[in-house]
Design an enzyme around this catalytic site. Structure first.
Site, PDB file in Angstrom:
ATOM      1  N   HIS A 292      -8.280  -3.783  -8.092  1.00  0.00           N
ATOM      2  CA  HIS A 292      -7.256  -3.171  -8.970  1.00  0.00           C
ATOM      3  C   HIS A 292      -7.575  -3.066 -10.328  1.00  0.00           C
ATOM      4  O   HIS A 292      -7.458  -2.085 -11.152  1.00  0.00           O
ATOM      5  CB  HIS A 292      -6.189  -4.325  -9.130  1.00  0.00           C
ATOM      6  CG  HIS A 292      -4.945  -4.038  -8.106  1.00  0.00           C
ATOM      7  ND1 HIS A 292      -3.927  -2.910  -8.526  1.00  0.00           N
ATOM      8  CD2 HIS A 292      -4.656  -4.403  -6.625  1.00  0.00           C
ATOM      9  CE1 HIS A 292      -3.149  -2.752  -7.491  1.00  0.00           C
ATOM     10  NE2 HIS A 292      -3.736  -3.464  -6.450  1.00  0.00           N
TER      11      HIS A 292
ATOM     12  N   GLY B  47       1.603   2.833  -2.761  1.00  0.00           N
ATOM     13  CA  GLY B  47       1.457   3.626  -4.042  1.00  0.00           C
ATOM     14  C   GLY B  47       2.266   3.089  -5.326  1.00  0.00           C
ATOM     15  O   GLY B  47       2.090   3.829  -6.387  1.00  0.00           O
TER      16      GLY B  47
ATOM     17  N   ARG C   8       0.733  -1.257   0.098  1.00  0.00           N
ATOM     18  CA  ARG C   8      -0.084  -0.142  -0.057  1.00  0.00           C
ATOM     19  C   ARG C   8       1.053   1.225  -0.116  1.00  0.00           C
ATOM     20  O   ARG C   8       0.381   2.264   0.556  1.00  0.00           O
ATOM     21  CB  ARG C   8      -0.892   0.131   1.341  1.00  0.00           C
ATOM     22  CG  ARG C   8      -2.028  -1.245   1.257  1.00  0.00           C
ATOM     23  CD  ARG C   8      -2.840  -0.838   0.349  1.00  0.00           C
ATOM     24  NE  ARG C   8      -3.894  -2.271   0.227  1.00  0.00           N
ATOM     25  CZ  ARG C   8      -3.987  -3.263  -0.567  1.00  0.00           C
ATOM     26  NH1 ARG C   8      -3.106  -3.201  -1.576  1.00  0.00           N
ATOM     27  NH2 ARG C   8      -4.957  -4.193  -0.521  1.00  0.00           N
TER      28      ARG C   8
ATOM     29  N   ARG D 135      -8.388   0.670 -13.704  1.00  0.00           N
ATOM     30  CA  ARG D 135      -8.076   0.519 -15.092  1.00  0.00           C
ATOM     31  C   ARG D 135      -9.206   0.786 -16.148  1.00  0.00           C
ATOM     32  O   ARG D 135     -10.138   0.214 -15.774  1.00  0.00           O
ATOM     33  CB  ARG D 135      -7.180  -0.404 -15.298  1.00  0.00           C
ATOM     34  CG  ARG D 135      -5.837  -0.522 -14.481  1.00  0.00           C
ATOM     35  CD  ARG D 135      -4.774  -1.415 -14.866  1.00  0.00           C
ATOM     36  NE  ARG D 135      -5.363  -2.863 -15.159  1.00  0.00           N
ATOM     37  CZ  ARG D 135      -5.449  -3.493 -13.923  1.00  0.00           C
ATOM     38  NH1 ARG D 135      -4.972  -3.144 -12.727  1.00  0.00           N
ATOM     39  NH2 ARG D 135      -5.979  -4.941 -13.959  1.00  0.00           N
TER      40      ARG D 135
END
Length: 167
Positions: A48, A12, A10, A52
């Site tokens: 995740h 980034g 986590r 996108r």
């Protein structure tokens, strides 16, 4: 070109890699190395994927990353840790054999005629593993991270969502 991005969980890494890829290409590739084994991890993968949009092409490959890459593209490889865990599992937790297989596959990746953005985790900065298998995996991860970082053209370390350029 290889850009290597590492950091803690986590930190980034994925967001930074995705932002970088979109600055370099209108239609980057996302190469996922994960294998989904349970519901919790499936939710994480879906989260995740939701980050996108339609500009991304998603490819899933747990081991032989070089065989599925279209030529001359910007590709985010996420992530080395899960990729190594696939080799570690395949070799029945044989650290040295898993490392040899991963390095062999990476030899094919390092000549890729495009831009690879490779994400990894720094797992050796935390607590010392209390099992031999845990310590072996930390060593496998650390050695492979060093191997990739040495060859990479650029390397970044992520802390609290901020990139620190290493080279």
């Amino acid at each position: 070109m290889i850009t290597y991005i590492s950091g803690g969980e986590r930190s980034g890494k994925s967001s930074y890699a995705q932002q970088m890829a979109l600055e370099l290409a209108d239609n980057p590739i996302y190469l996922a190395t994960a294998q989904v084994y349970d519901g919790n991890f499936e939710e994480r993968v879906k989260r995740h994927q939701a980050e996108r949009d339609e500009r991304w092409t998603n490819i899933e490959e747990p081991l032989e990353l070089s065989r599925c890459l279209p030529l001359n593209r910007v590709v985010v490889v996420d992530c080395v840790t899960l990729w190594l865990s696939n080799f570690f599992s395949k070799t029945k937790s044989n650290r040295d054999e898993a490392l040899a297989l991963a390095k062999g596959e990476f030899e094919k990746l390092k000549v890729y005629p495009g831009h690879l953005i490779i994400i990894s985790n720094e797992i050796g900065m935390g607590l010392h593993g209390n099992t031999q298998i845990g310590r072996d995996f930390v060593e496998l991860q650390g050695w492979m991270n060093q191997h990739i970082a040495k060859i990479a053209d650029e390397a970044y370390f992520m802390v609290s969502g901020l990139p620190i350029k290493l080279k």
